[in-house]
Design an enzyme around this catalytic site. Structure first.
Site, PDB file in Angstrom:
ATOM      1  N   GLU A   1       0.835  -1.209   0.000  1.00  0.00           N
ATOM      2  CA  GLU A   1       0.000   0.000   0.000  1.00  0.00           C
ATOM      3  C   GLU A   1       0.867   1.256   0.000  1.00  0.00           C
ATOM      4  O   GLU A   1       2.010   1.234   0.448  1.00  0.00           O
ATOM      5  CB  GLU A   1      -0.894   0.018   1.252  1.00  0.00           C
ATOM      6  N   ASP A   2       0.308   2.329  -0.525  1.00  0.00           N
ATOM      7  CA  ASP A   2       1.028   3.593  -0.497  1.00  0.00           C
ATOM      8  C   ASP A   2       0.900   4.284   0.858  1.00  0.00           C
ATOM      9  O   ASP A   2       1.872   4.780   1.404  1.00  0.00           O
ATOM     10  CB  ASP A   2       0.548   4.527  -1.630  1.00  0.00           C
TER      11      ASP A   2
ATOM     12  N   ASP B   1      -4.288   5.369   6.192  1.00  0.00           N
ATOM     13  CA  ASP B   1      -4.871   6.596   6.748  1.00  0.00           C
ATOM     14  C   ASP B   1      -5.899   6.217   7.816  1.00  0.00           C
ATOM     15  O   ASP B   1      -5.533   5.950   8.951  1.00  0.00           O
ATOM     16  CB  ASP B   1      -5.473   7.411   5.601  1.00  0.00           C
TER      17      ASP B   1
ATOM     18  N   PHE C   1      -2.411  15.952   4.256  1.00  0.00           N
ATOM     19  CA  PHE C   1      -2.665  15.333   2.964  1.00  0.00           C
ATOM     20  C   PHE C   1      -1.404  15.410   2.117  1.00  0.00           C
ATOM     21  O   PHE C   1      -0.882  16.487   1.852  1.00  0.00           O
ATOM     22  CB  PHE C   1      -3.836  16.002   2.246  1.00  0.00           C
TER      23      PHE C   1
ATOM     24  N   ARG D   1       1.059  12.217  -8.895  1.00  0.00           N
ATOM     25  CA  ARG D   1       1.581  10.876  -8.589  1.00  0.00           C
ATOM     26  C   ARG D   1       3.048  10.756  -8.988  1.00  0.00           C
ATOM     27  O   ARG D   1       3.811  10.021  -8.390  1.00  0.00           O
ATOM     28  CB  ARG D   1       0.800   9.804  -9.364  1.00  0.00           C
TER      29      ARG D   1
END
Ligand code: IMP
Ligand code: MG
Length: 174
Positions: A97-98, A101, A150, A163
């Site tokens: 996963e990036d 959260d 964010f 990205r």
């Protein structure tokens, strides 16, 4: 919204950390074959950099799930947009996963994939917003703990943009 991006983690730091994670995985999975499940699209950059540095045998598959629209607020559950191509039964599976959260995405994904009876099922995430977790889920491997901001870059997007930034940056409203 007018905004700019401030660098949070440099390209050099990210790459150094990924090399450390790869070395750790090489040790932990020594003698085994590792099946990477890359969560599209954000995790692609991280997954490639990680996979390139692994020396154990590796296979890869891709899955698209979503809990976010184009904004910054979690929708609370996941939708599978692209299924895996291969069965994961009896495999040593690592979800790539990036970012973790609220944890809602990975919590639901883990339940979904556990039911397919892999030999093992672990999670690696490049970034972890630990203070934001709502779901009961933990990363087995993590690149960086970050504050509740964010972020974009290194695969992460804001409304599909940024990205391709080679570093991790914070979105700051002007
Ligand atoms: P969670 O379900 O709340 O843990 O959200 C996980 C997903 O939300 C990630 O895979 C990202 O696609 C997205 N996400 C969460 N935080 C950020 C962020 O700071 N920047 C970009 N995308 C984010
Ligand atoms: Mg996203």
């Amino acid at each position: 919204m007018d905004y700019h991006i401030d660098e949070l983690i440099s390209e050099e730091k990210v790459n150094k950390r990924i090399a450390e994670l790869a070395a750790q995985l090489d040790r932990d999975y020594a003698g085994k074959e590792l099946h990477l499940i890359v969560i599209l699209k954000g995790s692609v950059f991280f997954a490639c950099e990680l996979a390139k540095r692994l020396t154990i045998p590796v296979t890869m598959d891709f899955m698209a799930v979503s809990s976010y629209g184009d904004g910054m607020v979690s929708a609370g559950e996941i939708t599978v947009k692209k299924e895996l191509d291969e069965d994961i039964y009896d495999k040593e599976v690592l979800i790539v996963e990036d970012i973790l959260d609220s944890g809602v995405t990975l919590y639901n994904l883990k339940i979904l994939l556990s039911a397919r009876a892999p030999k093992s099922l672990k999670i690696i995430t490049l970034l972890d917003k630990k203070d934001n977790h709502e779901a009961d889920v933990k990363a087995d491997y993590c690149g960086f703990d970050i504050p509740n901001q964010f972020v974009v870059g290194y695969g992460l997007d804001y409304a599909q943009r940024h990205r391709n930034l080679p570093y991790v940056g914070v979105v700051v409203a002007d």
